[in-house]
Design an enzyme around this catalytic site. Structure first.
Site, PDB file in Angstrom:
ATOM      1  N   ASN A  45       0.835  -1.208   0.000  1.00 42.54           N
ATOM      2  CA  ASN A  45       0.000   0.000   0.000  1.00 42.54           C
ATOM      3  C   ASN A  45       0.870   1.258   0.000  1.00 42.54           C
ATOM      4  O   ASN A  45       0.581   2.240  -0.689  1.00 42.54           O
ATOM      5  CB  ASN A  45      -0.911   0.016   1.234  1.00 42.54           C
ATOM      6  CG  ASN A  45      -1.880  -1.156   1.281  1.00 42.54           C
ATOM      7  OD1 ASN A  45      -2.108  -1.820   0.283  1.00 42.54           O
ATOM      8  ND2 ASN A  45      -2.439  -1.409   2.457  1.00 42.54           N
ATOM      9  N   ASN A 182       0.978   5.310  15.501  1.00 43.11           N
ATOM     10  CA  ASN A 182      -0.225   5.924  16.047  1.00 43.11           C
ATOM     11  C   ASN A 182      -0.076   5.985  17.573  1.00 43.11           C
ATOM     12  O   ASN A 182       0.965   5.595  18.122  1.00 43.11           O
ATOM     13  CB  ASN A 182      -1.496   5.196  15.581  1.00 43.11           C
ATOM     14  CG  ASN A 182      -1.593   3.775  16.113  1.00 43.11           C
ATOM     15  OD1 ASN A 182      -1.009   3.443  17.150  1.00 43.11           O
ATOM     16  ND2 ASN A 182      -2.328   2.936  15.402  1.00 43.11           N
ATOM     17  N   ASP A 251      -1.237   3.787   5.649  1.00 46.97           N
ATOM     18  CA  ASP A 251      -0.240   3.411   4.636  1.00 46.97           C
ATOM     19  C   ASP A 251      -0.141   4.500   3.560  1.00 46.97           C
ATOM     20  O   ASP A 251       0.956   4.804   3.081  1.00 46.97           O
ATOM     21  CB  ASP A 251      -0.615   2.085   3.990  1.00 46.97           C
ATOM     22  CG  ASP A 251      -0.836   0.985   5.025  1.00 46.97           C
ATOM     23  OD1 ASP A 251      -0.198   1.043   6.090  1.00 46.97           O
ATOM     24  OD2 ASP A 251      -1.656   0.097   4.762  1.00 46.97           O
TER      25      ASP A 251
HETATM   26  O1  RIB Z   1      -3.051  -1.220   6.617  1.00 47.96           O
HETATM   27  C1  RIB Z   1      -3.982  -1.931   5.864  1.00 47.96           C
HETATM   28  C2  RIB Z   1      -3.424  -3.248   5.418  1.00 47.96           C
HETATM   29  O2  RIB Z   1      -3.177  -4.054   6.555  1.00 47.96           O
HETATM   30  C3  RIB Z   1      -4.335  -4.068   4.549  1.00 47.96           C
HETATM   31  O3  RIB Z   1      -4.178  -3.790   3.176  1.00 47.96           O
HETATM   32  C4  RIB Z   1      -4.014  -5.506   4.932  1.00 47.96           C
HETATM   33  O4  RIB Z   1      -3.453  -6.249   3.903  1.00 47.96           O
HETATM   34  C5  RIB Z   1      -3.083  -5.403   6.136  1.00 47.96           C
HETATM   35  O5  RIB Z   1      -1.772  -5.630   5.806  1.00 47.96           O
END
Ligand code: RIB
Length: 310
Positions: A45, A182, A251
């Site tokens: 991400n 966080n 992310d």
């Molecule tokens: O932060 C979100 C992510 O956490 C998701 O996409 C999932 O795959 C986990 O890794």
């Protein structure tokens, strides 16, 4: 591709996303509304966000040999992330079961799969490319030893987003510049470093700085973020938005932070941009949304800010 500005060493998952009106309580069954299989994983991400925001990104991570691998890699490929250091294992790709309720809040259960097979040796095989990067990004979804190997190979700036909090060796952890956590993760890091407890977000950031981190960023969801690189802790308010799906918003924040720091922005400016990107992300479904090419299309915090509203 030439030298990447940013190397992300981290997790790659397929997210099994179920939407539902509200989350079940323990022991309760509820009916869901829809199911989709989407690319995810905190590392992926972040890499996708940084790339879609204009950075040259290389991703180091692992997928398995199952059908989920293609989904997990789909957005990385589409975003132009360099996957030449990708590891492929014989087992399953990491999978996350994500439940998203009507208010945009989520619960996530991760089955690490191939991510758990990332060893220090696999990471060290890419030491040269990690060492060349201006920014290296790690999180907490790979084994700690692999994360430590990435930090040790880095010669540029290291962003450690310790989500979830894992037992990274303190000497490697303190290379984080910034540490991105966080409020809950920040308190856990303090405890792991034997620094006791601090009361209040600002005090936690100050205590983390006191542990030796050169800089600390604390994400506060709808309330924005706190940031300090040794001076006074500064509050960065978030735009007021209506969340659709908060999955991966942190992310998106880290990917945006990396993109801006990689482009040479000062830390506080990069955090201001990252807060806006995180606010944009919660307005869109899935953990790897497309991002606007113009900053003007991102939500903006009103003058005076909303810190504390969330
Ligand atoms: O932060 C979100 C992510 O956490 C998701 O996409 C999932 O795959 C986990 O890794």
């Amino acid at each position: 591709m030439g030298k990447p500005g940013i190397v992300v060493v981290g997790s790659i998952n397929a997210d099994l996303v179920v939407t539902l009106e509200r989350h079940p309580r323990p022991g309760e069954t509820v009916l869901g509304r829809s199911m989709a299989v989407l690319p995810g994983g905190k590392g992926a991400n972040q890499a996708v966000a940084a790339a879609r925001l204009g950075a040259d990104v290389l991703m180091i991570g692992a997928v398995g040999s199952d059908a989920y691998a293609d989904t997990a890699l789909s957005a990385l490929t589409a975003a132009g992330v360099d996957l030449s250091s990708l590891e492929r294992t014989d087992g399953g790709t990491g999978v996350a079961v994500v439940e998203v309720s009507d208010d945009g809040e989520n619960t996530i259960v991760v089955l690490p799969g191939a991510n758990a097979e990332m060893t220090p040796g696999i990471v060290a095989a890419s030491a040269a490319v990690i060492g060349d990067a201006s920014v290296v990004v790690v999180q907490g979804e790979l084994p700690a030893a692999a994360t430590e190997a990435a930090v040790r190979a880095a010669t540029g700036r290291v962003i450690v987003n310790l989500a979830p909090v894992i037992a990274v060796d303190p000497e490697a952890l303190l290379r984080a510049d910034p540490l991105v956590v966080n409020e809950h993760e920040g308190a856990l890091v303090l405890a792991r470093l034997g620094a006791g407890e601090a009361s209040g977000h600002t005090a936690v950031v100050e205590a983390l700085l006191g542990c030796g981190f050169p800089s600390v960023v604390m994400t506060l969801g709808a309330a924005g973020a706190l940031v300090s690189d040794g001076g006074p802790v500064r509050a960065v308010p978030a735009p007021r938005v209506t969340p659709v799906d908060t999955t991966g918003a942190g992310d998106a924040f880290v990917g945006a932070l990396a993109a801006r720091l990689g482009a040479g922005a000062p830390l506080e400016d990069a955090v201001r941009f990252a807060v806006r990107v995180g606010s944009y992300a919660v307005q869109h479904a899935g953990a790897q949304p497309s991002y606007p090419t113009l900053d003007d299309a991102l939500p903006t915090a009103p003058a005076g800010g909303l810190l504390g509203a969330g």
